[in-house]
Design an enzyme around this catalytic site. Structure first.
Site, PDB file in Angstrom:
ATOM      1  N   TYR A 140      -0.701   4.454   6.378  1.00  0.00           N
ATOM      2  CA  TYR A 140      -1.457   5.063   7.480  1.00  0.00           C
ATOM      3  C   TYR A 140      -2.043   6.417   7.058  1.00  0.00           C
ATOM      4  O   TYR A 140      -3.113   6.813   7.498  1.00  0.00           O
ATOM      5  CB  TYR A 140      -0.571   5.258   8.719  1.00  0.00           C
ATOM      6  CG  TYR A 140      -0.145   3.990   9.448  1.00  0.00           C
ATOM      7  CD1 TYR A 140      -0.363   2.734   8.913  1.00  0.00           C
ATOM      8  CD2 TYR A 140       0.488   4.069  10.693  1.00  0.00           C
ATOM      9  CE1 TYR A 140       0.043   1.586   9.584  1.00  0.00           C
ATOM     10  CE2 TYR A 140       0.895   2.929  11.375  1.00  0.00           C
ATOM     11  CZ  TYR A 140       0.680   1.694  10.811  1.00  0.00           C
ATOM     12  OH  TYR A 140       1.085   0.568  11.477  1.00  0.00           O
ATOM     13  N   MET A 199       0.836  -1.200   0.000  1.00  0.00           N
ATOM     14  CA  MET A 199       0.000   0.000   0.000  1.00  0.00           C
ATOM     15  C   MET A 199       0.877   1.260   0.000  1.00  0.00           C
ATOM     16  O   MET A 199       1.950   1.273   0.595  1.00  0.00           O
ATOM     17  CB  MET A 199      -0.892   0.039   1.252  1.00  0.00           C
ATOM     18  CG  MET A 199      -1.716  -1.211   1.483  1.00  0.00           C
ATOM     19  SD  MET A 199      -2.677  -1.695   0.053  1.00  0.00           S
ATOM     20  CE  MET A 199      -3.821  -0.334  -0.032  1.00  0.00           C
ATOM     21  N   ASP A 222       0.732  -3.888   5.643  1.00  0.00           N
ATOM     22  CA  ASP A 222       0.245  -3.312   4.377  1.00  0.00           C
ATOM     23  C   ASP A 222       0.796  -4.006   3.126  1.00  0.00           C
ATOM     24  O   ASP A 222       0.880  -3.413   2.070  1.00  0.00           O
ATOM     25  CB  ASP A 222       0.544  -1.802   4.331  1.00  0.00           C
ATOM     26  CG  ASP A 222       1.978  -1.488   3.947  1.00  0.00           C
ATOM     27  OD1 ASP A 222       2.869  -2.299   4.254  1.00  0.00           O
ATOM     28  OD2 ASP A 222       2.200  -0.436   3.322  1.00  0.00           O
ATOM     29  N   GLU A 223       1.164  -5.277   3.268  1.00  0.00           N
ATOM     30  CA  GLU A 223       1.745  -5.981   2.122  1.00  0.00           C
ATOM     31  C   GLU A 223       1.219  -7.400   1.991  1.00  0.00           C
ATOM     32  O   GLU A 223       1.007  -8.059   3.005  1.00  0.00           O
ATOM     33  CB  GLU A 223       3.269  -6.151   2.329  1.00  0.00           C
ATOM     34  CG  GLU A 223       4.051  -4.912   2.151  1.00  0.00           C
ATOM     35  CD  GLU A 223       5.468  -5.053   2.689  1.00  0.00           C
ATOM     36  OE1 GLU A 223       6.082  -6.104   2.482  1.00  0.00           O
ATOM     37  OE2 GLU A 223       5.924  -4.095   3.323  1.00  0.00           O
ATOM     38  N   ARG A 264       6.239  14.323   0.722  1.00  0.00           N
ATOM     39  CA  ARG A 264       7.584  13.866   0.316  1.00  0.00           C
ATOM     40  C   ARG A 264       8.184  14.824  -0.709  1.00  0.00           C
ATOM     41  O   ARG A 264       9.399  15.026  -0.744  1.00  0.00           O
ATOM     42  CB  ARG A 264       7.518  12.446  -0.264  1.00  0.00           C
ATOM     43  CG  ARG A 264       7.170  11.408   0.781  1.00  0.00           C
ATOM     44  CD  ARG A 264       7.212   9.993   0.219  1.00  0.00           C
ATOM     45  NE  ARG A 264       6.362   9.115   1.028  1.00  0.00           N
ATOM     46  CZ  ARG A 264       6.365   7.800   0.986  1.00  0.00           C
ATOM     47  NH1 ARG A 264       7.190   7.163   0.169  1.00  0.00           N
ATOM     48  NH2 ARG A 264       5.552   7.089   1.750  1.00  0.00           N
TER      49      ARG A 264
HETATM   50  N1  DCP Z   1       5.218   2.025   9.817  1.00  0.00           N
HETATM   51  C1  DCP Z   1       5.559   2.257  11.142  1.00  0.00           C
HETATM   52  N2  DCP Z   1       6.862   2.333  11.496  1.00  0.00           N
HETATM   53  C2  DCP Z   1       7.840   2.165  10.586  1.00  0.00           C
HETATM   54  C3  DCP Z   1       7.516   1.891   9.254  1.00  0.00           C
HETATM   55  C4  DCP Z   1       6.181   1.841   8.894  1.00  0.00           C
HETATM   56  O1  DCP Z   1       4.674   2.401  11.974  1.00  0.00           O
HETATM   57  N3  DCP Z   1       9.110   2.268  10.940  1.00  0.00           N
HETATM   58  C5  DCP Z   1       3.791   1.973   9.444  1.00  0.00           C
HETATM   59  C6  DCP Z   1       3.315   3.256   8.811  1.00  0.00           C
HETATM   60  C7  DCP Z   1       3.236   2.945   7.342  1.00  0.00           C
HETATM   61  C8  DCP Z   1       2.971   1.478   7.313  1.00  0.00           C
HETATM   62  O2  DCP Z   1       3.578   0.948   8.479  1.00  0.00           O
HETATM   63  O3  DCP Z   1       2.214   3.689   6.698  1.00  0.00           O
HETATM   64  C9  DCP Z   1       3.528   0.783   6.084  1.00  0.00           C
HETATM   65  O4  DCP Z   1       4.927   0.979   6.023  1.00  0.00           O
HETATM   66  P1  DCP Z   1       5.699   1.129   4.672  1.00  0.00           P
HETATM   67  O5  DCP Z   1       7.145   0.945   4.952  1.00  0.00           O
HETATM   68  O6  DCP Z   1       5.089   0.243   3.641  1.00  0.00           O
HETATM   69  O7  DCP Z   1       5.539   2.664   4.244  1.00  0.00           O
HETATM   70  P2  DCP Z   1       4.297   3.457   3.721  1.00  0.00           P
HETATM   71  O8  DCP Z   1       3.183   2.547   3.317  1.00  0.00           O
HETATM   72  O9  DCP Z   1       3.934   4.518   4.694  1.00  0.00           O
HETATM   73  O10 DCP Z   1       4.886   4.205   2.447  1.00  0.00           O
HETATM   74  P3  DCP Z   1       5.259   3.595   1.014  1.00  0.00           P
HETATM   75  O11 DCP Z   1       4.303   4.232   0.049  1.00  0.00           O
HETATM   76  O12 DCP Z   1       6.658   4.037   0.773  1.00  0.00           O
HETATM   77  O13 DCP Z   1       5.129   2.108   1.077  1.00  0.00           O
HETATM   78 CA    CA Z   2       5.156  -2.059   3.479  1.00  0.00          CA
HETATM   79 CA    CA Z   3       3.602   0.703   2.015  1.00  0.00          CA
END
Ligand code: DCP
Ligand code: CA
Ligand code: CA
Length: 516
Positions: free
Chosen positions: A23, A19, A120-121, A60
């Site tokens: 969040y 995703m 999210d995967e 970003r």
């Molecule tokens: N998350 C978290 N702490 C972290 C990494 C991630 O709580 N150190 C949470 C928030 C993210 C979610 O997990 O939204 C999914 O992590 P991802 O690494 O997949 O990053 P995102 O989905 O936010 O962004 P991207 O579009 O790069 O996948």
């Molecule tokens: Ca992820």
């Molecule tokens: Ca993600």
């Protein structure tokens, strides 16, 4: 330890779906005014505006990064919206995000075997669906789904931007293509369709990688984000791996990756091609050696597991800087809270999914007074898990005390704890029709709980550990830990831990349920 699995004879079609800024998207759905705005989700914390855990693509573009704190994000992007993670028991409550993840999983699981790999995967095995599509309606239709698939990024195609879509369309419906490329083209269309359904039904966008195995699909799913997909035809694998830094592979993020660099001068996965399998085995042992030899060639036989639920449940909290815990009373206070949440989660997993967790593990980060730079780590401890809040709290505290005892090496010195987490793992499905186990766990009067033999040290789970580093913690773990044993030494993302048996015996008072 990475082990090479035998690769299947037939070509497979595997997708990895992740995703976008997950969040943030969940918060944008709750509050549509945030859509299209620079937005970040911040962890509950009043220090410097809280730690960012998810950042929208609009933010970003201003240079906002997950490593920043709220105050810093505001200085680079004054218009940013900072949304607080929901809080319960003084810590982040991730239930909202977990159930949003489950909504997506339900949709993605409709086309083939689906493995939930993190909050999210997922991995999907779309081989059968792709074969069916190839038999019935080979890709050539100019419909909406095909149009989306035509926006795919296909590794190895000429990167001329103006011609991109035309080239992709031609690639997708090439009649003279190899059978495995045709399957991959069908996979790209199926994933485009699934992503469309996810968007329609949940309002979330996601990105995906489509390849012949899990490793390649995962490596490319984040290559073009947000809301895009990337395809890896076999003919592109060698060039792709030639320039891929070793650290991009999860299993090579730790000591094994460093050793490849320092001892063999290997910078990219492709650099491994200059070593024979014998040489790699000699250096890293039979299993790891073969695994390395294979990944250099893009070969990975690992199967997509049929699992829609997480592999373990974890609750943790960090206590940075002045918030560090310095006595047993405060540790107990926080551990009690974490255990309460853990207990609720495993209980609801039991009620809803009929799954039982067998192992309770405690991880902590600690430092000794006047020894801030000490490399000694707090050993992770585990024991059989007994259901019931009070029991989990008692056991977790005993695990903590035993870890602390070992950490302090009998010195009587001050200490401080900067993170704590408890994990319930080794989860199994109760065979249908088995009611006795439920009685065992629930019944307060009967021999209702489980015994607790001596605890044992376990290697920390690096995936959890990484999260602890940056304050935020996923509440569930879906991926196996990635520690590798190399030449008898345990290599992993967390160095310096070892299996130790020297632990106090914890009193056993009840029969074990596992004998049922
Ligand atoms: N998350 C978290 N702490 C972290 C990494 C991630 O709580 N150190 C949470 C928030 C993210 C979610 O997990 O939204 C999914 O992590 P991802 O690494 O997949 O990053 P995102 O989905 O936010 O962004 P991207 O579009 O790069 O996948
Ligand atoms: Ca992820
Ligand atoms: Ca993600």
């Amino acid at each position: 330890m990475p082990v090479a699995r035998p690769e299947p004879q037939e070509p497979r079609v595997i997708a990895h779906v992740d995703m976008d800024c997950f969040y943030v998207q969940v918060e944008q759905r709750r509050n549509p005014a945030l859509r299209g705005q620079p937005t970040a989700v911040v962890q509950y914390n009043d220090w410097k505006g809280g730690g960012l855990i998810a950042v929208s693509y609009e933010a970003r573009a201003f240079g906002v990064k997950r490593s920043m704190r709220g105050d810093e994000a505001k200085s680079v992007c004054p218009g940013i919206n900072l949304v607080q993670v929901p809080v319960a028991r003084g810590k982040a409550d991730l239930n909202l995000y977990r159930s949003a993840g489950s909504e997506v999983v339900t949709i993605l699981a409709s086309k083939g075997k689906c493995e939930r790999a993190s909050i999210d995967e997922v991995y999907l095995d779309l081989t059968d669906a792709a074969k069916e599509m190839l038999l019935q309606a080979p890709p050539n239709s100019p419909d909406e789904i095909f149009m989306e698939a035509a926006k795919s990024n296909i590794l190895g195609l000429p990167s001329d931007a103006s011609e991109k879509e035309k080239n992709v369309r031609a690639w997708l419906c090439r009649v003279d293509a190899e059978y495995e490329d045709k399957l991959l083209a069908c996979g790209a269309i199926i994933v485009a369709q699934l992503r469309g359904r996810v968007l329609e039904e949940t309002q979330f966008t996601c990105s995906a990688g489509i390849a012949h195995n899990k490793m390649l699909a995962k490596l490319v799913s984040g290559m073009h984000k947000p809301a895009q997909q990337t395809v890896v035809p076999s003919s592109s694998v060698q060039d792709f791996l030639a320039s891929l830094p070793v650290k991009k592979m999860k299993q090579l993020g730790g000591k094994l990756g460093s050793s490849l660099k320092d001892d063999l001068g290997v910078e990219t996965i492709g650099d491994l091609l200059s070593f024979t399998e014998d040489k790699l085995q000699e250096q890293y042992g039979v299993n790891t050696g073969t695994w390395l030899w294979k990944i250099a060639r893009g070969i990975s036989g690992e199967e997509v597991e049929d699992r829609l639920l997480p592999k373990s449940h974890g609750c943790g909290k960090t206590f940075p800087g002045p918030k560090a815990l310095k006595n047993s009373t405060s540790v107990k206070g926080w551990l009690d809270q974490l255990c309460e949440e853990l207990s609720e989660r495993i209980q609801s997993d039991l009620n809803q999914n009929k799954r039982i967790a067998q192992t309770l593990t405690l991880h902590a980060r600690a430092s000794k007074e006047n020894e801030r730079d000490s490399v000694k780590k707090f050993p992770s401890k585990s024991c059989p898990l007994r259901y019931g809040i009070g029991k989990i709290q008692d056991d977790a505290m005993k695990l903590f005390e035993s870890g602390l005892h070992e950490f302090l090496e009998s010195q009587s010195t001050g200490w401080s704890i900067t993170s704590l987490s408890v994990t319930a793992s080794k989860i199994f499905d109760i065979p249908s029709g088995t009611s006795s186990i439920l009685r065992y766990i629930k019944g307060p009067s009967s021999a209702a709980s489980l015994d607790l033999p001596a605890s044992s040290s376990v290697p920390e789970d690096p995936s959890l550990d990484n999260q602890l580093n940056v304050t935020p913690i996923h509440g569930e773990q879906c991926e196996p830990s990635t520690s590798e044993k190399v030449d008898g030494k345990r290599y992993s993302a967390n160095e310096g831990k070892k299996i130790s048996k020297k632990l106090p015996e914890v009193k056993a008072s009840h029969p074990r349920f596992l004998i049922l």
